[in-house]
Design a protein around this motif. Structure first.
Motif, mmCIF file in Angstrom:
data_model
loop_
_atom_site.group_PDB
_atom_site.id
_atom_site.type_symbol
_atom_site.label_atom_id
_atom_site.label_comp_id
_atom_site.label_asym_id
_atom_site.label_seq_id
_atom_site.Cartn_x
_atom_site.Cartn_y
_atom_site.Cartn_z
ATOM 1 N N ALA A 131 0.833 -1.200 0.000
ATOM 2 C CA ALA A 131 0.000 0.000 0.000
ATOM 3 C C ALA A 131 0.870 1.253 0.000
ATOM 4 O O ALA A 131 0.631 2.206 -0.770
ATOM 5 C CB ALA A 131 -0.927 -0.009 1.216
ATOM 6 N N ILE B 102 -5.251 -12.435 3.652
ATOM 7 C CA ILE B 102 -4.999 -11.146 3.010
ATOM 8 C C ILE B 102 -3.964 -11.264 1.899
ATOM 9 O O ILE B 102 -3.963 -10.469 0.949
ATOM 10 C CB ILE B 102 -4.515 -10.111 4.051
ATOM 11 C CG1 ILE B 102 -4.609 -8.707 3.446
ATOM 12 C CG2 ILE B 102 -3.118 -10.395 4.524
ATOM 13 C CD1 ILE B 102 -4.085 -7.622 4.346
ATOM 14 N N GLN C 234 -3.794 -13.079 -0.585
ATOM 15 C CA GLN C 234 -4.352 -13.264 -1.920
ATOM 16 C C GLN C 234 -5.505 -12.325 -2.183
ATOM 17 O O GLN C 234 -6.267 -12.516 -3.129
ATOM 18 C CB GLN C 234 -4.804 -14.713 -2.099
ATOM 19 C CG GLN C 234 -3.656 -15.687 -1.908
ATOM 20 C CD GLN C 234 -4.020 -17.070 -2.374
ATOM 21 O OE1 GLN C 234 -4.327 -17.277 -3.540
ATOM 22 N NE2 GLN C 234 -4.019 -18.009 -1.438
ATOM 23 N N VAL C 235 -5.670 -11.356 -1.326
ATOM 24 C CA VAL C 235 -6.811 -10.479 -1.433
ATOM 25 C C VAL C 235 -6.321 -9.053 -1.707
ATOM 26 O O VAL C 235 -7.015 -8.079 -1.532
ATOM 27 C CB VAL C 235 -7.657 -10.624 -0.151
ATOM 28 C CG1 VAL C 235 -8.477 -9.436 0.170
ATOM 29 C CG2 VAL C 235 -8.539 -11.863 -0.255
ATOM 30 N N ILE C 236 -5.069 -8.952 -2.134
ATOM 31 C CA ILE C 236 -4.554 -7.661 -2.560
ATOM 32 C C ILE C 236 -3.876 -7.868 -3.907
ATOM 33 O O ILE C 236 -3.689 -9.009 -4.348
ATOM 34 C CB ILE C 236 -3.529 -7.079 -1.560
ATOM 35 C CG1 ILE C 236 -2.333 -8.012 -1.444
ATOM 36 C CG2 ILE C 236 -4.172 -6.857 -0.196
ATOM 37 C CD1 ILE C 236 -1.188 -7.410 -0.681
ATOM 38 N N TRP C 237 -3.529 -6.763 -4.531
ATOM 39 C CA TRP C 237 -2.820 -6.866 -5.800
ATOM 40 C C TRP C 237 -1.501 -6.138 -5.704
ATOM 41 O O TRP C 237 -1.486 -5.011 -5.258
ATOM 42 C CB TRP C 237 -3.643 -6.276 -6.944
ATOM 43 C CG TRP C 237 -2.950 -6.561 -8.243
ATOM 44 C CD1 TRP C 237 -2.060 -5.763 -8.899
ATOM 45 C CD2 TRP C 237 -3.052 -7.762 -8.992
ATOM 46 N NE1 TRP C 237 -1.591 -6.376 -10.002
ATOM 47 C CE2 TRP C 237 -2.183 -7.605 -10.099
ATOM 48 C CE3 TRP C 237 -3.767 -8.955 -8.854
ATOM 49 C CZ2 TRP C 237 -2.030 -8.603 -11.052
ATOM 50 C CZ3 TRP C 237 -3.619 -9.925 -9.805
ATOM 51 C CH2 TRP C 237 -2.750 -9.749 -10.888
#
Lengths: 366, 366
Positions: free
Chosen positions: B292, B315, B317-320
């Motif tokens: 981030a 988390i 795999q839940v961000i790029w």
DNA sequence: TCCTGATTGGACAACGTTGTCAGATGTGGA
DNA sequence: TCCACATCTGACAACGTTGTCCAATCAGGA
């Protein structure tokens, strides 16, 4: 034998333990706790009353003399006495135990539900039994009633999508187990429940996007088994119509409240030649997936695409940019459900929501 | 009075209930469940044996004739009988209840711990009592021992940072409550515990970055109260030294395992003129925060900066981009802890790990 | 002074299981 | 045939509370 804490055992018919304990200790690989916990007999003796009177005080029954009350309370405090929950629920009608059944893919949502329920239970002297299960298990009614009756549960809390299974509702009703449903879709009048106004919240999200100048809106729908999914869709469509925005059919794509499902849905939307400039996702997991898909497609959020989520779950602030989202009072809803079951405090049924404007939404790209 | 299910009540000294029930029903606002659950008496009658013999079968005691065993088992199955847990723990020494105490800021980590423990408990016929608490509460030992003795807990599971409080360990030991610690730092030999090789895992992460050509490595440390934080730091330093990489002091910044703390730490690192080209974060929350912060600074991951996390929590795999991270077998560790307490199966103590290579790491920028 | 009714307290039996210990049954040897 | 011993089974008392029901006490009125 001296009991330094003043805790002895001379309830009627109580046998002497010391010898047994020593033998046990010698014979067993796993020694039992030698810690002697105060019982209701100890409190009664110290206060100079009968055990039943202590019980009356503990359970806030009426008609105990002011002075007796004080004496018992003092004895309880002195001995750090707390009633044995097993004996309590075996003898009485209450277990001080509430059951939470769930089969929800969103671990963030469930963490909030559990957290809210556990905290309120602790405040009220209750405990929470959390029971994961399978939403499509045909045996569910029997299983739930079995656990409820066996543990003498004081009540049951159900979360979506379990809340809308007719056979479960029937079985629980037949067994006369108190029930509170969270965000039910069907039969709202049938049982106590706690909800929020999903439709108004979705309207608010749409208004926010319209205010920013967006004209081409898209939406990723929730799991069709969840009542809230339909309400959110409806509110979104309504607001779009009110603001004179057209919502193309291909801009309303199905999702399932999971990150993976949301990612696939977002990819479909972003691959369109007339892709929307703003997307409202049915929950935060799918909104996070939309941001991820945008990154993958080389789109910057919010410069090239605005994204609104729903829930304000922890993930909303753990990605970049942090999500603009509808703050759902999940913990408060769970706490209210506990209150409804205990019959304590105001039975709040519909809770409020907020739009948390963060950095995943911005003016329409020009 | 006819009992259609064949369930009656004629244990010794059992009173007739029907009248009482009717009165109750008329008098009470909350009617008790009219569902009659089978008791050990019903099973005994149906099998033509005494209740004690049924009890023997239920508890797998030796010396029950093969044929009796079969008859009792059949009766249990016919009546769908399950022993009342409250009566069981009141009368016996076991509660079939395991306590999990925690005060951990990472909700993802705790969700995995709880999930792993609950699942294994269900398999073994146990239940889990989850008790959040305050890690710095001076009253904690008394509180824990109180809950444990009152509920007759069969055992206690502790997670960091609770695992390293000496007063708690002393109190629990004095009360002879079985205990399993997850990832303890101090006194590894004192009690049963489950852990993974944090040091080796951190080495693996550093090796991965070195293999990609990175020379300027940074690390965001974990919370100093957690033993794992120190081990990970040590392993990382070790590997760097082995590979001939220099780690500048200002490139090792303190963190606390939280997203917010990680974000601040990452901003410090990224503001440096000689900022690292790769960052190893002490856990996934801080790794997500690093991604981030990179986004905020206009840096692309992994083109401009590689990031490695630790845990492989949801988390990751839940961000790029999805995080390259050390997969910690959190659920398996919790399950192993339950196994250790129950004394069932192989007492696994050290579990393996994996490096999950995803898309947050790439070759060093040139 | 005695009676009545409202309060308050206590004796004792559940609740549904397990632990203790003695009794019943079967088996092999003297 | 009888006894010793190993197996198996059952009667009964815990476990720590609450529910039921009756007794004691006290105030106020006849």
């Amino acid at each position: 034998m001296v009991h330094p804490t003043g805790i002895g055992r001379d309830g009627p018919g109580r046998r002497e333990h010391s010898l047994t304990d020593i033998q046990r200790h010698a014979a067993n690989d796993r020694a039992p706790p030698p810690v002697r916990v105060a019982t209701i007999f100890d409190v009664a003796r110290r206060a100079g009353v009968s055990t039943k009177t202590v019980s009356r005080v503990l359970n806030n029954e009426a008609r105990v003399a002011e002075e007796t009350l004080a004496r018992v309370r003092a004895a309880v405090a002195d001995l750090d006495y707390r009633p044995n929950p097993n004996a309590r629920s075996l003898a009485g009608r209450r277990s001080y135990l509430i059951g939470l059944f769930y089969d929800n893919p969103s671990s963030n949502y469930m963490a909030d539900i559990k957290g809210g329920a556990i905290r309120r239970c602790q405040e009220k002297g209750y405990h929470l039994l959390t029971e994961p299960c399978e939403a499509d298990d045909p045996n569910l009614p029997r299983l739930m009633v079995g656990v409820a009756t066996r543990f003498r549960l004081d009540g049951l809390i159900l979360t979506p999508p379990l809340v809308d299974r007719q056979d479960v509702l029937d079985a629980v009703a037949a067994a006369h187990v108190p029930l509170v449903r969270i965000a039910p879709r069907t039969d709202p009048d049938r049982t106590a429940h706690v909800r929020m106004d999903d439709q108004a919240a979705a309207r608010l999200a749409a208004d926010h996007l319209a205010d920013l100048g967006h004209r081409r809106l898209g939406m990723i729908l929730g799991h069709p088994d969840h009542g809230a999914a339909e309400l959110r869709r409806h509110g979104f469509l309504q607001a779009a119509a009110d603001r004179g925005l057209t919502l193309l059919p291909q801009h309303m794509v199905p999702g399932d409240f999971s990150f993976a499902g949301g990612f696939a849905a977002a990819e479909r939307l972003l691959s369109l030649s007339d892709r929307p400039t703003a997307i409202f996702a049915g929950n935060d997991d799918m909104a996070a997936a939309t941001v991820a898909a945008a990154n993958k497609h080389g789109l910057q959020v919010p410069r090239d695409l605005s994204v609104v989520g729903f829930d304000d779950s922890p993930i909303a602030q753990v990605i970049w940019p942090p999500l603009t989202t509808i703050r759902q009072p999940t913990m408060a809803m769970a706490a209210a459900a506990v209150d409804l079951l205990i019959g304590d405090g105001e039975p709040v049924r519909q809770l409020g929501f907020d739009l948390m404007v963060r950095q995943s939404t911005g003016p329409v790209p020009r």
